[in-house]
Scaffold this active site. Structure first.
Site, mmCIF file in Angstrom:
data_model
loop_
_atom_site.group_PDB
_atom_site.id
_atom_site.type_symbol
_atom_site.label_atom_id
_atom_site.label_comp_id
_atom_site.label_asym_id
_atom_site.label_seq_id
_atom_site.Cartn_x
_atom_site.Cartn_y
_atom_site.Cartn_z
ATOM 1 N N ASP A 30 0.859 -1.185 0.000
ATOM 2 C CA ASP A 30 0.000 0.000 0.000
ATOM 3 C C ASP A 30 0.897 1.236 0.000
ATOM 4 O OD1 ASP A 30 -1.805 2.156 0.874
ATOM 5 O OD2 ASP A 30 -3.213 0.552 1.351
ATOM 6 N N ILE A 31 0.585 2.194 -0.870
ATOM 7 C CA ILE A 31 1.436 3.399 -0.942
ATOM 8 C C ILE A 31 1.186 4.366 0.219
ATOM 9 C CG2 ILE A 31 2.128 3.544 -3.374
ATOM 10 C CD1 ILE A 31 -0.376 5.311 -3.814
ATOM 11 N N GLN A 93 -14.589 2.148 2.085
ATOM 12 C CA GLN A 93 -13.925 1.651 0.868
ATOM 13 C C GLN A 93 -13.673 2.812 -0.092
ATOM 14 O OE1 GLN A 93 -16.110 -1.402 -1.305
ATOM 15 N NE2 GLN A 93 -14.318 -1.935 -2.540
ATOM 16 N N HIS A 99 -10.458 -5.957 -1.988
ATOM 17 C CA HIS A 99 -9.094 -6.180 -1.471
ATOM 18 C C HIS A 99 -9.122 -6.390 0.035
ATOM 19 C CE1 HIS A 99 -9.978 -1.859 -1.599
ATOM 20 N NE2 HIS A 99 -9.312 -1.759 -0.458
ATOM 21 N N PHE A 100 -8.146 -7.167 0.490
ATOM 22 C CA PHE A 100 -7.855 -7.255 1.922
ATOM 23 C C PHE A 100 -6.638 -6.403 2.207
ATOM 24 C CE2 PHE A 100 -9.885 -11.620 2.648
ATOM 25 C CZ PHE A 100 -10.847 -11.113 3.493
ATOM 26 N N HIS A 101 -6.700 -5.653 3.293
ATOM 27 C CA HIS A 101 -5.498 -5.013 3.827
ATOM 28 C C HIS A 101 -4.864 -6.018 4.791
ATOM 29 C CE1 HIS A 101 -6.541 -0.698 2.864
ATOM 30 N NE2 HIS A 101 -7.747 -1.228 2.802
#
Ligand code: AMP
Ligand code: ZN
Length: 138
Positions: A30-31, A93, A99-101
């Site tokens: 993740d950025i 969201q 997506h999963f974090h």
């Protein structure tokens, strides 16, 4: 989906720090990380959220999330992870591609998720819980 940023990352039309890839799933950093190694696990096919994702695709994502969590634990020497999915704008969201974090956790990392959670808990009586459980039976 044409304008979806995660579809573009899957197709390598947008750069990303991908460190896991198989036929169905990618994992990349993740950025805007909450902690070091904050990762997103994403199906290659476009599904918006938990409400429309194909069951088989979801199983693959969960299985890859376990693999990546173990790798993060070993490589970054973390003690735990949180797996989080937001489905729906109201749930926070911001990218409408499922997506999963995976959020790596260390003691003293000041994420304070558990104390925030406890601070938000509501009181509820057992009768209300019984009614709700009835309502939710499938
Ligand atoms: P959510 O708000 O749960 O939909 O999560 C979307 C996540 O995607 C956010 O944590 C963003 O920081 C992350 N994100 C958005 N664009 C990119 C990108 N190009 N590369 C990596 N992560 C991204
Ligand atoms: Zn997409």
């Amino acid at each position: 989906m044409q304008d979806c940023i995660f579809c573009k990352i899957v197709k390598k039309e947008l750069p990303a720090f991908i460190f896991y890839e198989d036929e169905f799933v990618i994992g990349f950093l993740d950025i805007n990380p909450l902690t070091e190694g904050h990762t997103l696990v994403v199906p290659k096919a476009h599904y918006e959220s938990i409400f429309d994702i194909d069951e088989e695709a979801l199983q693959k994502i969960i299985s890859v999330s376990q693999k990546i969590s173990k790798r993060i634990k070993e490589a970054l020497r973390v003690e735990g992870v949180n797996l989080i999915n937001a489905s729906g704008v109201v749930a926070g969201q911001s990218v409408p591609h499922f997506h999963f974090h995976i959020i790596p956790r260390k003691a003293g990392d000041e994420i304070n998720l558990a104390s925030w959670w406890r601070s938000k808990v509501k009181e509820v009586d057992k009768e209300k819980l019984k009614e709700l459980a009835e309502k939710l039976k499938t």
